[in-house]
Design a protein around this motif. Structure first.
Motif, PDB file in Angstrom:
ATOM      1  N   ASN A  60      11.448  -3.977   1.902  1.00  0.00           N
ATOM      2  CA  ASN A  60      11.504  -2.824   2.807  1.00  0.00           C
ATOM      3  C   ASN A  60      10.152  -2.121   2.868  1.00  0.00           C
ATOM      4  OD1 ASN A  60      14.213  -3.403   3.199  1.00  0.00           O
ATOM      5  ND2 ASN A  60      14.933  -1.823   1.790  1.00  0.00           N
ATOM      6  N   VAL A  61       9.503  -1.977   1.713  1.00  0.00           N
ATOM      7  CA  VAL A  61       8.178  -1.356   1.672  1.00  0.00           C
ATOM      8  C   VAL A  61       7.181  -2.233   2.429  1.00  0.00           C
ATOM      9  CG1 VAL A  61       6.241  -0.831   0.126  1.00  0.00           C
ATOM     10  CG2 VAL A  61       8.546  -0.034  -0.441  1.00  0.00           C
ATOM     11  N   LEU A  62       7.236  -3.526   2.211  1.00  0.00           N
ATOM     12  CA  LEU A  62       6.299  -4.444   2.879  1.00  0.00           C
ATOM     13  C   LEU A  62       6.514  -4.445   4.385  1.00  0.00           C
ATOM     14  CD1 LEU A  62       6.198  -7.499   0.451  1.00  0.00           C
ATOM     15  CD2 LEU A  62       4.573  -5.598   0.661  1.00  0.00           C
ATOM     16  N   ASP A  70       0.297  -3.054  10.431  1.00  0.00           N
ATOM     17  CA  ASP A  70      -0.791  -4.040  10.371  1.00  0.00           C
ATOM     18  C   ASP A  70      -1.598  -3.971   9.064  1.00  0.00           C
ATOM     19  OD1 ASP A  70      -1.827  -6.281  11.616  1.00  0.00           O
ATOM     20  OD2 ASP A  70      -3.572  -5.176  12.388  1.00  0.00           O
ATOM     21  N   VAL A  71      -0.926  -3.625   7.982  1.00  0.00           N
ATOM     22  CA  VAL A  71      -1.554  -3.635   6.653  1.00  0.00           C
ATOM     23  C   VAL A  71      -1.145  -4.934   5.961  1.00  0.00           C
ATOM     24  CG1 VAL A  71      -1.636  -2.538   4.390  1.00  0.00           C
ATOM     25  CG2 VAL A  71      -1.585  -1.129   6.464  1.00  0.00           C
ATOM     26  N   HIS A  72      -2.151  -5.721   5.534  1.00  0.00           N
ATOM     27  CA  HIS A  72      -1.875  -7.006   4.891  1.00  0.00           C
ATOM     28  C   HIS A  72      -2.574  -7.154   3.540  1.00  0.00           C
ATOM     29  CE1 HIS A  72       0.224  -8.488   8.418  1.00  0.00           C
ATOM     30  NE2 HIS A  72      -0.734  -7.906   9.133  1.00  0.00           N
ATOM     31  N   ASP A  77       2.691 -13.182   2.178  1.00  0.00           N
ATOM     32  CA  ASP A  77       1.269 -13.315   2.533  1.00  0.00           C
ATOM     33  C   ASP A  77       0.535 -11.977   2.537  1.00  0.00           C
ATOM     34  OD1 ASP A  77       1.378 -16.125   2.823  1.00  0.00           O
ATOM     35  OD2 ASP A  77       2.233 -15.886   4.830  1.00  0.00           O
ATOM     36  N   ILE A  78       0.892 -11.112   1.609  1.00  0.00           N
ATOM     37  CA  ILE A  78       0.183  -9.850   1.420  1.00  0.00           C
ATOM     38  C   ILE A  78      -0.851 -10.087   0.323  1.00  0.00           C
ATOM     39  CG2 ILE A  78       0.389  -7.441   0.681  1.00  0.00           C
ATOM     40  CD1 ILE A  78       1.717  -7.973   3.370  1.00  0.00           C
ATOM     41  N   THR A  79      -2.085  -9.781   0.613  1.00  0.00           N
ATOM     42  CA  THR A  79      -3.173  -9.978  -0.338  1.00  0.00           C
ATOM     43  C   THR A  79      -3.197  -8.816  -1.334  1.00  0.00           C
ATOM     44  OG1 THR A  79      -4.445 -11.102   1.371  1.00  0.00           O
ATOM     45  CG2 THR A  79      -5.665 -10.319  -0.560  1.00  0.00           C
ATOM     46  N   MET A  80      -3.331  -9.173  -2.595  1.00  0.00           N
ATOM     47  CA  MET A  80      -3.423  -8.164  -3.657  1.00  0.00           C
ATOM     48  C   MET A  80      -4.903  -7.975  -4.003  1.00  0.00           C
ATOM     49  SD  MET A  80      -0.207  -7.623  -4.194  1.00  0.00           S
ATOM     50  CE  MET A  80      -0.226  -6.663  -5.663  1.00  0.00           C
ATOM     51  N   THR A  81      -5.298  -6.717  -4.190  1.00  0.00           N
ATOM     52  CA  THR A  81      -6.679  -6.403  -4.516  1.00  0.00           C
ATOM     53  C   THR A  81      -6.735  -5.214  -5.472  1.00  0.00           C
ATOM     54  OG1 THR A  81      -8.858  -5.859  -3.575  1.00  0.00           O
ATOM     55  CG2 THR A  81      -6.944  -4.851  -2.526  1.00  0.00           C
ATOM     56  N   ASP A  82      -7.876  -5.008  -6.086  1.00  0.00           N
ATOM     57  CA  ASP A  82      -8.111  -3.826  -6.911  1.00  0.00           C
ATOM     58  C   ASP A  82      -8.881  -2.763  -6.128  1.00  0.00           C
ATOM     59  OD1 ASP A  82      -6.850  -4.886  -9.145  1.00  0.00           O
ATOM     60  OD2 ASP A  82      -8.680  -5.854  -9.863  1.00  0.00           O
ATOM     61  N   ASN A  83      -9.202  -3.064  -4.881  1.00  0.00           N
ATOM     62  CA  ASN A  83      -9.981  -2.174  -4.031  1.00  0.00           C
ATOM     63  C   ASN A  83      -9.196  -0.886  -3.755  1.00  0.00           C
ATOM     64  OD1 ASN A  83     -11.350  -0.905  -1.956  1.00  0.00           O
ATOM     65  ND2 ASN A  83     -11.674  -2.789  -0.763  1.00  0.00           N
ATOM     66  N   SER A  84      -9.781   0.253  -4.068  1.00  0.00           N
ATOM     67  CA  SER A  84      -9.097   1.534  -3.877  1.00  0.00           C
ATOM     68  C   SER A  84      -9.144   2.023  -2.423  1.00  0.00           C
ATOM     69  CB  SER A  84      -9.694   2.592  -4.803  1.00  0.00           C
ATOM     70  OG  SER A  84     -11.062   2.772  -4.512  1.00  0.00           O
ATOM     71  N   VAL A 132      -7.605   0.573  -0.012  1.00  0.00           N
ATOM     72  CA  VAL A 132      -6.411   0.078   0.675  1.00  0.00           C
ATOM     73  C   VAL A 132      -5.186   0.813   0.122  1.00  0.00           C
ATOM     74  CG1 VAL A 132      -7.424  -2.214   1.097  1.00  0.00           C
ATOM     75  CG2 VAL A 132      -6.043  -1.835  -0.949  1.00  0.00           C
ATOM     76  N   PRO A 133      -4.100   0.846   0.882  1.00  0.00           N
ATOM     77  CA  PRO A 133      -2.879   1.485   0.370  1.00  0.00           C
ATOM     78  C   PRO A 133      -2.396   0.787  -0.906  1.00  0.00           C
ATOM     79  CG  PRO A 133      -2.674   0.989   2.715  1.00  0.00           C
ATOM     80  CD  PRO A 133      -3.927   0.320   2.228  1.00  0.00           C
ATOM     81  N   ALA A 134      -1.659   1.538  -1.698  1.00  0.00           N
ATOM     82  CA  ALA A 134      -1.153   0.999  -2.962  1.00  0.00           C
ATOM     83  C   ALA A 134       0.374   0.982  -2.955  1.00  0.00           C
ATOM     84  CB  ALA A 134      -1.644   1.829  -4.129  1.00  0.00           C
ATOM     85  N   ILE A 135       0.923  -0.029  -3.588  1.00  0.00           N
ATOM     86  CA  ILE A 135       2.347  -0.034  -3.899  1.00  0.00           C
ATOM     87  C   ILE A 135       2.440   0.483  -5.326  1.00  0.00           C
ATOM     88  CG2 ILE A 135       4.394  -1.441  -4.280  1.00  0.00           C
ATOM     89  CD1 ILE A 135       3.382  -3.330  -2.106  1.00  0.00           C
ATOM     90  N   VAL A 136       3.175   1.577  -5.495  1.00  0.00           N
ATOM     91  CA  VAL A 136       3.291   2.229  -6.799  1.00  0.00           C
ATOM     92  C   VAL A 136       4.661   1.920  -7.382  1.00  0.00           C
ATOM     93  CG1 VAL A 136       3.253   4.431  -8.023  1.00  0.00           C
ATOM     94  CG2 VAL A 136       1.751   4.075  -6.044  1.00  0.00           C
ATOM     95  N   VAL A 137       4.663   1.438  -8.617  1.00  0.00           N
ATOM     96  CA  VAL A 137       5.900   1.125  -9.328  1.00  0.00           C
ATOM     97  C   VAL A 137       6.046   2.132 -10.463  1.00  0.00           C
ATOM     98  CG1 VAL A 137       7.105  -0.590 -10.731  1.00  0.00           C
ATOM     99  CG2 VAL A 137       5.713  -1.323  -8.788  1.00  0.00           C
ATOM    100  N   ASP A 138       7.153   2.868 -10.415  1.00  0.00           N
ATOM    101  CA  ASP A 138       7.466   3.828 -11.472  1.00  0.00           C
ATOM    102  C   ASP A 138       8.942   3.650 -11.798  1.00  0.00           C
ATOM    103  OD1 ASP A 138       7.562   5.912 -13.264  1.00  0.00           O
ATOM    104  OD2 ASP A 138       7.568   7.476 -11.734  1.00  0.00           O
ATOM    105  N   GLY A 139       9.223   2.830 -12.804  1.00  0.00           N
ATOM    106  CA  GLY A 139      10.618   2.485 -13.092  1.00  0.00           C
ATOM    107  C   GLY A 139      11.160   1.645 -11.954  1.00  0.00           C
ATOM    108  N   LEU A 140      12.216   2.102 -11.325  1.00  0.00           N
ATOM    109  CA  LEU A 140      12.767   1.410 -10.156  1.00  0.00           C
ATOM    110  C   LEU A 140      12.339   2.083  -8.857  1.00  0.00           C
ATOM    111  CD1 LEU A 140      16.390   0.516 -11.289  1.00  0.00           C
ATOM    112  CD2 LEU A 140      14.397  -0.971 -11.154  1.00  0.00           C
TER     113      LEU A 140
END
Length: 172
Positions: free
Chosen positions: A113-115, A122-124, A146-153, A155-163
């Motif tokens: 759902n987040v993706l 148009d964020v990939h 096909d979402i590219t993962m990066t350490d670049n700050s 770009v938007p972040a997916i934040v995981v905090d518990g569930l």
């Protein structure tokens, strides 16, 4: 659903469990089956509970006929799992696996759902903030879509905090 600072599936399931006694019994039986000479101190460290909890769970498993306790030396005990204990272990292992997959599917759907919202804008490329099993499910789901993962700050972040899984946009 938010479960505080828990990121390990075991910690989350432990926190979510309505009746932790079966979960503790299953964890204790796992250890006792693997090592009948395991000490209560080791069980306490593995389960991260008080010695009284382990002692009480073992006593109740003896009362239910799941475990027999044999004294091998003056202060040393051996725990023998009975047929009833093995049956309980199999039943609750199946339930634990089912609950684990249910949790996996729930987390995976949240990530999808987040993706979907990111892809619609148009964020990939994203970065992942968080650790543990839930974050790993996020990482795998991103790869699958096909979402590219990066350490670049930048770009938007997916934040995981518990569930709790959310997007942290660049404006925040």
């Amino acid at each position: 659903m938010r479960v505080g600072d828990y990121n390990s599936v075991v910690e989350i399931m432990n926190k979510l469990a309505i009746n932790n006694n079966e979960f503790y019994d299953l964890a204790i039986l796992d250890r006792v089956i693997a090592d009948p000479d395991v000490s209560q101190v080791v069980l306490v460290k593995n389960l991260k509970v008080a010695i009284g909890t382990v002692n009480r769970r073992l006593q109740q498993m003896v009362e239910k006929g799941y475990v027999q306790i044999v004294r091998t030396r003056r202060r040393k005990l051996r725990y023998l799992v009975t047929q009833g204990g093995h049956t309980f272990h199999i039943t609750w292992t199946d339930a634990y696996i089912e609950q684990s997959f249910q949790l996996y599917r729930q987390v995976r759907q949240q990530v999808k759902n987040v993706l979907r919202t990111l892809i619609d804008t148009d964020v990939h490329t994203v970065r992942l903030i968080g650790e543990g099993d839930v974050a790993e499910i996020c990482r795998l789901t991103c790869l699958e879509h096909d979402i590219t993962m990066t350490d670049n700050s930048d770009v938007p972040a997916i934040v995981v905090d518990g569930l709790d899984i959310r997007v942290q946009s660049l404006e925040t």
